[in-house]
Design an enzyme around this catalytic site. Structure first.
Site, PDB file in Angstrom:
ATOM      1  N   GLY A   6     -28.709  -4.645 -85.876  1.00  0.00           N
ATOM      2  CA  GLY A   6     -29.759  -4.553 -84.863  1.00  0.00           C
ATOM      3  C   GLY A   6     -31.123  -4.915 -85.412  1.00  0.00           C
ATOM      4  N   GLY A  59     -33.947  -5.026 -83.514  1.00  0.00           N
ATOM      5  CA  GLY A  59     -34.886  -4.696 -82.446  1.00  0.00           C
ATOM      6  C   GLY A  59     -36.148  -4.082 -83.019  1.00  0.00           C
ATOM      7  N   LYS A  61     -33.233  14.144 -72.185  1.00  0.00           N
ATOM      8  CA  LYS A  61     -33.116  12.686 -72.187  1.00  0.00           C
ATOM      9  C   LYS A  61     -32.948  12.212 -70.753  1.00  0.00           C
ATOM     10  CE  LYS A  61     -32.844   9.346 -75.318  1.00  0.00           C
ATOM     11  NZ  LYS A  61     -33.434   9.317 -76.656  1.00  0.00           N
ATOM     12  N   VAL A 116     -36.986  -1.069 -84.134  1.00  0.00           N
ATOM     13  CA  VAL A 116     -36.880  -0.337 -85.402  1.00  0.00           C
ATOM     14  C   VAL A 116     -36.266  -1.217 -86.490  1.00  0.00           C
ATOM     15  CG1 VAL A 116     -35.915   1.681 -86.558  1.00  0.00           C
ATOM     16  CG2 VAL A 116     -36.630   1.856 -84.176  1.00  0.00           C
ATOM     17  N   GLY A 117     -35.182  -1.918 -86.135  1.00  0.00           N
ATOM     18  CA  GLY A 117     -34.476  -2.731 -87.136  1.00  0.00           C
ATOM     19  C   GLY A 117     -35.395  -3.747 -87.793  1.00  0.00           C
TER      20      GLY A 117
HETATM   21  P1  NAI Z   1     -34.210  -2.063 -79.423  1.00  0.00           P
HETATM   22  O1  NAI Z   1     -33.631  -2.162 -78.067  1.00  0.00           O
HETATM   23  O2  NAI Z   1     -35.598  -2.569 -79.672  1.00  0.00           O
HETATM   24  O3  NAI Z   1     -33.258  -2.775 -80.486  1.00  0.00           O
HETATM   25  C1  NAI Z   1     -31.867  -2.678 -80.454  1.00  0.00           C
HETATM   26  C2  NAI Z   1     -31.356  -4.016 -80.965  1.00  0.00           C
HETATM   27  O4  NAI Z   1     -29.952  -3.929 -81.179  1.00  0.00           O
HETATM   28  C3  NAI Z   1     -31.592  -5.174 -79.986  1.00  0.00           C
HETATM   29  O5  NAI Z   1     -32.247  -6.240 -80.639  1.00  0.00           O
HETATM   30  C4  NAI Z   1     -30.173  -5.556 -79.549  1.00  0.00           C
HETATM   31  O6  NAI Z   1     -30.038  -6.930 -79.249  1.00  0.00           O
HETATM   32  C5  NAI Z   1     -29.388  -5.158 -80.791  1.00  0.00           C
HETATM   33  N1  NAI Z   1     -27.963  -5.004 -80.589  1.00  0.00           N
HETATM   34  C6  NAI Z   1     -27.286  -4.617 -79.468  1.00  0.00           C
HETATM   35  N2  NAI Z   1     -25.960  -4.637 -79.702  1.00  0.00           N
HETATM   36  C7  NAI Z   1     -25.787  -5.029 -80.994  1.00  0.00           C
HETATM   37  C8  NAI Z   1     -24.649  -5.256 -81.815  1.00  0.00           C
HETATM   38  N3  NAI Z   1     -23.409  -5.049 -81.368  1.00  0.00           N
HETATM   39  N4  NAI Z   1     -24.848  -5.664 -83.088  1.00  0.00           N
HETATM   40  C9  NAI Z   1     -26.077  -5.866 -83.568  1.00  0.00           C
HETATM   41  N5  NAI Z   1     -27.200  -5.675 -82.835  1.00  0.00           N
HETATM   42  C10 NAI Z   1     -27.055  -5.263 -81.554  1.00  0.00           C
HETATM   43  O7  NAI Z   1     -34.097  -0.504 -79.826  1.00  0.00           O
HETATM   44  P2  NAI Z   1     -34.875   0.256 -81.000  1.00  0.00           P
HETATM   45  O8  NAI Z   1     -36.067   0.919 -80.437  1.00  0.00           O
HETATM   46  O9  NAI Z   1     -35.005  -0.626 -82.176  1.00  0.00           O
HETATM   47  O10 NAI Z   1     -33.855   1.435 -81.311  1.00  0.00           O
HETATM   48  C11 NAI Z   1     -32.660   1.175 -82.034  1.00  0.00           C
HETATM   49  C12 NAI Z   1     -31.825   2.439 -82.080  1.00  0.00           C
HETATM   50  O11 NAI Z   1     -32.572   3.482 -82.694  1.00  0.00           O
HETATM   51  C13 NAI Z   1     -31.410   2.994 -80.708  1.00  0.00           C
HETATM   52  O12 NAI Z   1     -30.142   3.587 -80.829  1.00  0.00           O
HETATM   53  C14 NAI Z   1     -32.445   4.056 -80.428  1.00  0.00           C
HETATM   54  O13 NAI Z   1     -31.952   5.057 -79.569  1.00  0.00           O
HETATM   55  C15 NAI Z   1     -32.678   4.594 -81.811  1.00  0.00           C
HETATM   56  N6  NAI Z   1     -33.978   5.213 -81.995  1.00  0.00           N
HETATM   57  C16 NAI Z   1     -35.113   4.500 -81.787  1.00  0.00           C
HETATM   58  C17 NAI Z   1     -36.348   5.097 -81.956  1.00  0.00           C
HETATM   59  C18 NAI Z   1     -37.612   4.319 -81.779  1.00  0.00           C
HETATM   60  O14 NAI Z   1     -38.648   4.798 -82.250  1.00  0.00           O
HETATM   61  N7  NAI Z   1     -37.606   3.157 -81.163  1.00  0.00           N
HETATM   62  C19 NAI Z   1     -36.464   6.517 -82.327  1.00  0.00           C
HETATM   63  C20 NAI Z   1     -35.196   7.155 -82.602  1.00  0.00           C
HETATM   64  C21 NAI Z   1     -34.009   6.517 -82.406  1.00  0.00           C
END
Ligand code: NAI
Length: 341
Positions: free
Chosen positions: A175, A177, A78, A179-180
């Protein structure tokens, strides 16, 4: 620092610096036993350098276990780039990172993570071949990750409630973002009832408009009475305080390193909450990277992502047989694969 690295079992930790590009990063190579250390690059402002190091160490170790359990010939690594405080030249920063990755000669292969987009990787790619998930290749891993989380959730639901059907189930999603948002859309189509939170008002609004989800404040989402809590933001969300406040039966989400400490797996179990280990549920992202890295077809990757549900069942059966938590059972299965290699 060296004791921490030794305790977690890392092979190598690289501190990278290029002042001209405002670039400071830590690249942690946990294991190259099964293959090159594969893991995303995270661009984030950290409260301290020590916390950045700890993040890199824990995330890279998680990648070793994730790939081992997903049956991929990859090790775990990482990178975390410390986000510069003021304005900075993003392209220059990313190219500096590309040079740092290149200097490792293929022992580390990187991709997206929090704060890094598929478009950002194009800048990294100008300096190194050791990048997966580029535009035009597998691209954005988030839809694949979300599908894998859904399969894990269905398997956990079937284990807990005797049915994988999520219709009418209340899911508290932390979240909105990359994935969410995808997961929210999929759950909505399956008839689940969503409660969502995100400090980013635009992302939150996009998901509530798309799904009709109820929105709550970020510090409330862990307290919502629901069937499932789905952490899809940052890590370490499951600590003593949050576990005491949880009012759900399942925890299944995409976030890496959801447990603040390993002992929190037992604390969840003690409270009757079934926790699907994060690296089992979120393996869809690394599996999509395998399209680029191993030349797997999209169909093969989708087949493997759909099989995440089988892996969850396997982990839960092992946990029951050994009388340990699902987190410990997943670690055992991954360690057995590493030992066999
Ligand atoms: P992202 O950065 O697109 O989304 C994260 C979201 O969480 C953002 O919208 C942010 O504003 C929100 N957030 C931050 N603090 C928060 C809180 N206290 N309460 C609610 N929401 C909050 O990241 P992504 O790509 O969606 O990844 C999400 C998680 O999944 C991360 O931990 C990442 O490491 C993990 N992950 C992602 C993968 C991927 O394919 N993108 C693969 C495997 C794991």
């Amino acid at each position: 620092m060296f004791d921490t690295i030794a305790a977690l079992g890392h092979e190598q930790v690289v501190l990278c610096s290029d002042p001209g590009a405002a670039y400071r990063a830590i690249i942690a190579l946990h294991s190259t036993r099964l293959g090159p250390a594969v893991g995303g690059t995270r661009l984030l402002a950290y409260a301290s350098d020590e916390l950045a190091l700890l993040d890199a160490l824990r995330l890279s170790r998680g990648m070793t276990y994730k790939s081992a359990l997903a049956g991929l010939p990859f090790g775990g690594g990482k990178a975390v780039i410390l986000r510069p405080a003021g304005a900075f030249d993003r392209a220059a920063l990313l190219r500096a990172h590309g040079r740092a990755v290149e200097s490792l000669g293929g022992r580390f292969v990187t991709g997206e993570d929090v704060g890094i987009s598929a478009a950002d990787l194009e800048h990294v790619r100008l300096e190194t071949r050791h990048v997966a998930g580029l535009l035009g290749g597998a691209g954005d891993p988030a839809p694949f990750t979300a599908r894998g989380v859904l399969r894990a959730l269905e398997a956990a639901a079937a284990w807990r409630w005797g049915s994988a059907d999520l219709r009418g189930r209340r899911v508290a999603l932390q979240g909105c973002g990359a994935v969410g948002a995808q997961l929210a859309g999929a759950l909505d189509r399956l008839g689940a009832r969503l409660i969502v939170a995100d400090p980013d008002a635009t992302r939150l609004a996009a998901v509530t408009a798309q799904t009709g989800a109820e929105a709550v404040a970020p510090d409330e989402i862990r307290l919502v009475a629901a069937d499932v809590f789905a952490p899809c933001a940052l890590g370490a969300v499951l600590d003593d305080a949050s576990i005491a406040g949880l009012r759900v039966e399942l925890v299944v989400g995409a976030a890496n390193n959801q447990l603040a400490e390993p002992r929190h797996a037992a604390e969840l179990e003690r409270r009757g909450i079934l926790y699907v280990p994060d690296y089992v549920a979120n393996a869809g992202g690394i599996l999509s990277g395998a399209m680029d890295l191993l030349g797997l077809t999209r169909d093969e990757v989708e087949r493997r992502i759909n099989a995440i549900g089988d892996t969850v069942r396997h982990v839960l059966e092992r946990a029951r047989a050994d009388g340990v938590t699902p987190a410990a059972a997943a670690d055992r299965l991954a360690e057995e694969r590493l030992a066999r290699s």
